[in-house]
Design a protein around this motif. Structure first.
Motif, PDB file in Angstrom:
ATOM      1  N   VAL A 147       0.856  -1.175   0.000  1.00 34.66           N
ATOM      2  CA  VAL A 147       0.000   0.000   0.000  1.00 34.66           C
ATOM      3  C   VAL A 147       0.895   1.228   0.000  1.00 34.66           C
ATOM      4  CG1 VAL A 147      -1.922  -1.113   1.197  1.00 34.66           C
ATOM      5  CG2 VAL A 147      -0.115   0.000   2.522  1.00 34.66           C
ATOM      6  N   GLY A 148       0.347   2.349  -0.455  1.00 32.55           N
ATOM      7  CA  GLY A 148       1.147   3.564  -0.455  1.00 32.55           C
ATOM      8  C   GLY A 148       0.383   4.732  -1.045  1.00 32.55           C
ATOM      9  N   PRO A 149       0.885   5.951  -0.843  1.00 29.44           N
ATOM     10  CA  PRO A 149       0.238   7.137  -1.431  1.00 29.44           C
ATOM     11  C   PRO A 149       0.369   7.124  -2.944  1.00 29.44           C
ATOM     12  CG  PRO A 149       2.297   7.740  -0.336  1.00 29.44           C
ATOM     13  CD  PRO A 149       2.050   6.303  -0.016  1.00 29.44           C
ATOM     14  N   PHE A 150      -0.698   7.481  -3.612  1.00 31.85           N
ATOM     15  CA  PHE A 150      -0.765   7.389  -5.072  1.00 31.85           C
ATOM     16  C   PHE A 150       0.320   8.212  -5.754  1.00 31.85           C
ATOM     17  CE2 PHE A 150      -2.487   8.803  -9.198  1.00 31.85           C
ATOM     18  CZ  PHE A 150      -2.694   7.572  -9.801  1.00 31.85           C
ATOM     19  N   HIS A 151       0.627   9.382  -5.222  1.00 34.91           N
ATOM     20  CA  HIS A 151       1.566  10.293  -5.887  1.00 34.91           C
ATOM     21  C   HIS A 151       3.021  10.046  -5.499  1.00 34.91           C
ATOM     22  CE1 HIS A 151      -1.764  12.505  -7.554  1.00 34.91           C
ATOM     23  NE2 HIS A 151      -2.266  12.712  -6.357  1.00 34.91           N
ATOM     24  N   ASN A 152       3.275   9.139  -4.567  1.00 31.90           N
ATOM     25  CA  ASN A 152       4.647   8.820  -4.155  1.00 31.90           C
ATOM     26  C   ASN A 152       4.935   7.355  -4.453  1.00 31.90           C
ATOM     27  OD1 ASN A 152       4.789  11.418  -3.210  1.00 31.90           O
ATOM     28  ND2 ASN A 152       4.879  10.882  -1.053  1.00 31.90           N
ATOM     29  N   PRO A 153       5.330   7.039  -5.670  1.00 32.83           N
ATOM     30  CA  PRO A 153       5.475   5.620  -6.056  1.00 32.83           C
ATOM     31  C   PRO A 153       6.563   4.875  -5.295  1.00 32.83           C
ATOM     32  CG  PRO A 153       6.337   7.082  -7.768  1.00 32.83           C
ATOM     33  CD  PRO A 153       5.616   7.960  -6.788  1.00 32.83           C
ATOM     34  N   SER A 154       7.561   5.575  -4.756  1.00 29.37           N
ATOM     35  CA  SER A 154       8.626   4.887  -4.018  1.00 29.37           C
ATOM     36  C   SER A 154       8.260   4.648  -2.560  1.00 29.37           C
ATOM     37  CB  SER A 154       9.930   5.704  -4.075  1.00 29.37           C
ATOM     38  OG  SER A 154      10.372   5.852  -5.399  1.00 29.37           O
ATOM     39  N   GLU A 155       7.281   5.354  -2.062  1.00 37.64           N
ATOM     40  CA  GLU A 155       6.892   5.248  -0.650  1.00 37.64           C
ATOM     41  C   GLU A 155       5.766   4.224  -0.516  1.00 37.64           C
ATOM     42  OE1 GLU A 155       5.125   8.021   2.984  1.00 37.64           O
ATOM     43  OE2 GLU A 155       5.750   8.948   1.097  1.00 37.64           O
ATOM     44  N   THR A 156       6.148   2.972  -0.393  1.00 37.34           N
ATOM     45  CA  THR A 156       5.165   1.906  -0.258  1.00 37.34           C
ATOM     46  C   THR A 156       5.442   1.117   1.018  1.00 37.34           C
ATOM     47  OG1 THR A 156       6.538   0.467  -1.651  1.00 37.34           O
ATOM     48  CG2 THR A 156       4.753   1.676  -2.734  1.00 37.34           C
ATOM     49  N   TYR A 157       4.389   0.527   1.563  1.00 36.68           N
ATOM     50  CA  TYR A 157       4.474  -0.204   2.826  1.00 36.68           C
ATOM     51  C   TYR A 157       3.814  -1.567   2.673  1.00 36.68           C
ATOM     52  CZ  TYR A 157       5.316   4.594   4.322  1.00 36.68           C
ATOM     53  OH  TYR A 157       5.817   5.869   4.437  1.00 36.68           O
ATOM     54  N   ARG A 158       4.105  -2.436   3.595  1.00 35.00           N
ATOM     55  CA  ARG A 158       3.471  -3.751   3.580  1.00 35.00           C
ATOM     56  C   ARG A 158       1.964  -3.622   3.775  1.00 35.00           C
ATOM     57  NH1 ARG A 158       7.076  -8.107   4.478  1.00 35.00           N
ATOM     58  NH2 ARG A 158       9.236  -7.414   4.809  1.00 35.00           N
ATOM     59  N   TYR A 159       1.226  -4.527   3.180  1.00 37.96           N
ATOM     60  CA  TYR A 159      -0.236  -4.458   3.235  1.00 37.96           C
ATOM     61  C   TYR A 159      -0.731  -4.494   4.677  1.00 37.96           C
ATOM     62  CZ  TYR A 159      -5.108  -5.669   2.245  1.00 37.96           C
ATOM     63  OH  TYR A 159      -6.481  -5.677   2.176  1.00 37.96           O
ATOM     64  N   PHE A 160      -0.141  -5.355   5.485  1.00 41.71           N
ATOM     65  CA  PHE A 160      -0.623  -5.494   6.860  1.00 41.71           C
ATOM     66  C   PHE A 160       0.086  -4.543   7.827  1.00 41.71           C
ATOM     67  CE2 PHE A 160      -2.173  -9.542   5.142  1.00 41.71           C
ATOM     68  CZ  PHE A 160      -3.475  -9.501   5.617  1.00 41.71           C
ATOM     69  N   ASP A 161       0.839  -3.570   7.304  1.00 42.35           N
ATOM     70  CA  ASP A 161       1.266  -2.454   8.148  1.00 42.35           C
ATOM     71  C   ASP A 161       0.074  -1.592   8.536  1.00 42.35           C
ATOM     72  OD1 ASP A 161       3.857  -3.245   8.134  1.00 42.35           O
ATOM     73  OD2 ASP A 161       4.553  -1.793   6.652  1.00 42.35           O
ATOM     74  N   LEU A 162      -0.962  -1.639   7.717  1.00 44.80           N
ATOM     75  CA  LEU A 162      -2.231  -1.006   8.065  1.00 44.80           C
ATOM     76  C   LEU A 162      -3.059  -2.007   8.871  1.00 44.80           C
ATOM     77  CD1 LEU A 162      -3.154   0.855   4.742  1.00 44.80           C
ATOM     78  CD2 LEU A 162      -1.956   1.722   6.740  1.00 44.80           C
ATOM     79  N   PRO A 163      -3.949  -1.531   9.698  1.00 46.66           N
ATOM     80  CA  PRO A 163      -4.687  -2.427  10.608  1.00 46.66           C
ATOM     81  C   PRO A 163      -5.785  -3.227   9.920  1.00 46.66           C
ATOM     82  CG  PRO A 163      -5.366  -0.155  10.964  1.00 46.66           C
ATOM     83  CD  PRO A 163      -4.224  -0.097  10.004  1.00 46.66           C
ATOM     84  N   PHE A 164      -5.398  -3.962   8.841  1.00 41.91           N
ATOM     85  CA  PHE A 164      -6.328  -4.889   8.228  1.00 41.91           C
ATOM     86  C   PHE A 164      -6.387  -6.170   9.069  1.00 41.91           C
ATOM     87  CE2 PHE A 164      -5.158  -2.441   4.352  1.00 41.91           C
ATOM     88  CZ  PHE A 164      -6.431  -2.037   3.994  1.00 41.91           C
ATOM     89  N   CYS A 165      -7.365  -7.003   8.767  1.00 42.81           N
ATOM     90  CA  CYS A 165      -7.497  -8.265   9.478  1.00 42.81           C
ATOM     91  C   CYS A 165      -7.353  -9.416   8.506  1.00 42.81           C
ATOM     92  CB  CYS A 165      -8.853  -8.354  10.186  1.00 42.81           C
ATOM     93  SG  CYS A 165     -10.276  -8.301   9.061  1.00 42.81           S
ATOM     94  N   SER A 166      -7.182 -10.606   9.037  1.00 42.01           N
ATOM     95  CA  SER A 166      -7.082 -11.801   8.214  1.00 42.01           C
ATOM     96  C   SER A 166      -7.694 -12.965   8.986  1.00 42.01           C
ATOM     97  CB  SER A 166      -5.633 -12.097   7.860  1.00 42.01           C
ATOM     98  OG  SER A 166      -5.546 -13.268   7.075  1.00 42.01           O
ATOM     99  N   SER A 167      -8.397 -13.824   8.263  1.00 43.66           N
ATOM    100  CA  SER A 167      -9.063 -14.950   8.910  1.00 43.66           C
ATOM    101  C   SER A 167      -8.134 -16.147   9.093  1.00 43.66           C
ATOM    102  CB  SER A 167     -10.272 -15.394   8.068  1.00 43.66           C
ATOM    103  OG  SER A 167      -9.853 -15.727   6.746  1.00 43.66           O
ATOM    104  N   ALA A 168      -6.942 -16.086   8.489  1.00 45.54           N
ATOM    105  CA  ALA A 168      -5.981 -17.186   8.585  1.00 45.54           C
ATOM    106  C   ALA A 168      -4.596 -16.606   8.804  1.00 45.54           C
ATOM    107  CB  ALA A 168      -6.031 -18.037   7.313  1.00 45.54           C
ATOM    108  N   PRO A 169      -3.645 -17.428   9.271  1.00 43.72           N
ATOM    109  CA  PRO A 169      -2.279 -16.921   9.452  1.00 43.72           C
ATOM    110  C   PRO A 169      -1.703 -16.395   8.139  1.00 43.72           C
ATOM    111  CG  PRO A 169      -2.558 -19.047  10.543  1.00 43.72           C
ATOM    112  CD  PRO A 169      -3.808 -18.816   9.742  1.00 43.72           C
ATOM    113  N   VAL A 170      -1.036 -15.260   8.214  1.00 44.97           N
ATOM    114  CA  VAL A 170      -0.486 -14.614   7.024  1.00 44.97           C
ATOM    115  C   VAL A 170       0.833 -15.286   6.660  1.00 44.97           C
ATOM    116  CG1 VAL A 170       0.389 -12.462   6.055  1.00 44.97           C
ATOM    117  CG2 VAL A 170      -1.613 -12.432   7.572  1.00 44.97           C
ATOM    118  N   LYS A 171       0.941 -15.714   5.389  1.00 45.79           N
ATOM    119  CA  LYS A 171       2.160 -16.349   4.906  1.00 45.79           C
ATOM    120  C   LYS A 171       2.820 -15.454   3.858  1.00 45.79           C
ATOM    121  CE  LYS A 171       0.330 -21.042   5.554  1.00 45.79           C
ATOM    122  NZ  LYS A 171       0.027 -22.329   4.876  1.00 45.79           N
ATOM    123  N   GLU A 172       4.141 -15.329   3.965  1.00 48.71           N
ATOM    124  CA  GLU A 172       4.883 -14.521   3.007  1.00 48.71           C
ATOM    125  C   GLU A 172       5.251 -15.358   1.791  1.00 48.71           C
ATOM    126  OE1 GLU A 172       8.240 -12.622   4.731  1.00 48.71           O
ATOM    127  OE2 GLU A 172       7.051 -11.386   6.105  1.00 48.71           O
TER     128      GLU A 172
END
Length: 622
Positions: A74-99
């Motif tokens: 995920v990241g700000p639309f106008h800053n293409p280099s500034e991206t973060y992991r999806y689950f750095d935001l407080p999303f949830c998941s119903s199963a253990p997250v696998k990389e």
């Protein structure tokens, strides 16, 4: 009514994102990779494993099969280099997250794939299915509200195809005070998936304006993240499913602009060619007159300035080790560019497989380091240099040194921001091992081969013992004005194409017209060589014999113009903000422009050396 209108605009913006975002890179399918054995060899050489592909290795599924869906970043639309992991935001998941295990190119690109909370089984339709449920704390609400205000988008991969969407929307209702804005989180996604027999062909994700979570107030909120899946049949074959991503750069009005750029560049080349041909014809004509008539008739001819320098024009320059190192590094970078264009023309870098570009850059640069060592060492020995070991070390650090310093600073910034652009320690170790086990040995072997070549510098004229005094020069004949003139013409031949390249690398535009880009690159090389030769002739005609460094600086001056264009693009053509994005843009563009400087400087020097040798062979040297 106001809210509905605003959200429909946001849906339109989401659709625009789906058509235009190109900072993401899809991972190639097995069938596509096997058609490109050279790229497969490159990836295997670096990581020793297959590149990232979907779990369905042949991309064929039966009804109910689990089709891999990965959340990337995920990241700000106008800053293409500034991206973060999806689950750095407080999303949830119903199963253990696998990389997901990734190849070097994807890691360098900042991709960090993990299993997504949504399950999209093949041909299994769902209606408002709850993916997971989470109670957002006040800190989570504030976090979501912040990223929504920054226009954050998410990126996922479904069966190796990229999909995007915005996280939420801001409803302003005509108010100017941000404290009066309303912030909404999209908690429902609709996946429209197209299939052909047992293969997935296309996927489109939409946000539903009727499913919103109000995050305006600082209070805990219970959120159900839901999704709907619709399957539709299509006649598009599997082999053409990626073509839609390249259609944007092949639209007629875009092609017209590209061809206008090429025509503009070709006119520049023709003018320079005619100009240079006129100079050469004049030189050869005067020489013919001088040496075809008797001595008395020859004395009546006007003696041009460059002929008086036959005893000084091949006097070896100062700092010859640095000159040879710059020539070696520039030759290596030129070879790297040629190989990259060859891979692009055969279809290796198809849309959203940009991880392959980073992989190819690393591997080809490592494998061509022997060219740098050989070129620098052989030329240094021709200039009667003795400390060839120091010359080879200088060659190896001339480009990699500034690049390493820049990377160290920018990687530290990315770590401080906890962004995906920060390279993991393991990746840094891999790059170091490539440098230690491949780049350095090949550089040293090339240097040894160049030293053992033992060829003398081919000078048509004998150099006098004492250098000739250089007469005073007008201001426009000095180095900086000459560099400005030398860099302007090649830059004018490529500046139209530069915008599309910048918009692809530092924006969300797709660039796939590699044939046109190759033509532009060829024109750039020709114009650089011609303009450098012309300026070298004028310098010699003014009885200035110190042309060695001048030709390299004039040839590479286009890199300075490209970096100046970076300033214009950043402030006038982009919406990039923030310290991290600004430092990444100007830091890495400085390295790229420095590489351009070395590469085109080597082209200009080689062309000038050929020209000087040619014209001094035509006169009788005493």
């Amino acid at each position: 009514m106001t809210h509905t209108h605003t959200l429909s605009l946001d849906d339109h913006r989401t659709n625009r994102l789906n058509l235009s975002v190109s900072r993401s890179f899809s991972f190639s399918s097995s069938s596509q990779i096997m058609e490109k054995p050279l790229l497969l060899l490159i990836v295997f050489f670096i990581y020793g494993v297959s590149p990232v592909i979907s779990d369905g290795s042949d991309h064929r599924y039966k009804v109910g099969d689990d089709v891999p869906l990965y959340a990337n970043k995920v990241g700000p639309f106008h800053n293409p280099s500034e991206t973060y992991r999806y689950f750095d935001l407080p999303f949830c998941s119903s199963a253990p997250v696998k990389e997901k295990k990734e190849a070097l190119g994807e890691v360098l690109n900042g991709d960090r794939l993990v299993t997504a909370p949504y399950k999209l089984e093949f041909l299994s339709e769902k209606n408002s299915q709850v993916a997971c449920r989470k109670r957002l704390s006040r800190e989570d609400v504030a976090h979501f509200r912040h990223v929504i205000s920054k226009d954050y988008y998410f990126q996922m991969y479904y069966d190796d195809m990229p999909i995007w969407g915005f996280l939420g929307t801001v409803v302003k209702d005509g108010k100017s005070d941000p404290s009066d804005y309303k912030y909404y989180l999209f908690n429902h996604l609709q996946f429209d998936i197209f299939y052909n027999k047992d293969r997935v062909i296309e996927i489109i994700v939409k946000t539903d304006p009727s499913f919103l979570v109000d995050l305006t107030e600082d209070k805990e909120v219970e959120v159900d993240f839901t999704y709907t899946v619709r399957w539709k049949e299509t006649e598009i074959p599997f082999e053409k499913r990626m073509e839609k991503y390249s259609l944007a750069s092949s639209m007629p009005h875009h092609l017209e602009i590209h061809w206008f750029s090429i025509i503009n560049s070709c006119v520049t080349v023709l003018l320079l060619t005619g100009f240079l041909a006129t100079i050469l014809m004049r030189v050869l004509k005067n020489d013919f007159v001088k040496y075809s008539h008797d001595e008395e008739a020859a004395d009546d001819q006007e003696e041009t300035g460059w002929k008086l320098l036959h005893g000084d024009v091949f006097r070896f320059p100062k700092h010859k080790s640095l000159l040879a190192a710059a020539l070696g590094s520039g030759t290596q970078l030129f070879t790297l560019a040629v190989f990259i264009f060859m891979l692009a023309l055969v279809g290796v870098f198809y849309p959203y497989n940009r991880g392959a570009l980073f992989t190819a850059l690393v591997v080809i640069y490592a494998l061509t380091s022997g060219i740098a060592g050989y070129t620098a060492s052989s030329f240094y020995c021709q200039l009667e240099g003795t400390n060839w070991v120091r010359n080879v070390m200088l060659t190896g650090s001339l480009f990699c040194g500034p690049l390493l310093l820049t990377f160290s600073f920018l990687n530290t910034v990315a770590i401080a921001y906890q962004a995906t652009a920060a390279l993991p320690f393991g990746t840094i170790v891999v790059i170091f091992l490539i440098w230690a086990l491949v780049t350095s040995p090949l550089l040293i072997l090339g240097g040894i081969a160049g030293k053992n070549r033992k060829s003398e510098f081919q000078a048509p004229c004998r150099t006098t013992k004492y250098p000739r005094e250089i007469p005073p020069m007008r201001w426009y004949r000095r180095t900086l004005p000459q560099m400005a003139m030398a860099g302007f013409l090649p830059f004018s031949a490529i500046y139209i194409e530069l915008y599309y390249i910048f918009a692809s690398v530092w924006g969300h535009r797709i660039y796939t017209i590699y044939s046109i880009l190759s033509i532009v690159f060829l024109i750039l090389v020709i114009v650089t060589a011609f303009i450098t030769v012309a300026l070298t002739y004028f310098q010699l005609a003014a009885e200035d014999h110190e042309w060695w460094w001048r030709s390299l600086l004039c040839g590479g001056s286009t890199g300075v113009f490209v970096y100046a264009y970076c300033l214009y693009y950043y402030y006038a053509r982009s919406d990039m903000t923030g310290f991290m994005q600004t430092s990444f843009f100007f830091g890495y563009m400085a390295c790229i422009c420095y590489g351009f400087f070395l590469m085109l400087g080597a082209v200009g020097f080689r062309a000038s050396l050929f020209f000087v040798r040619h014209i001094y062979r035509s006169i009788k040297c005493e």
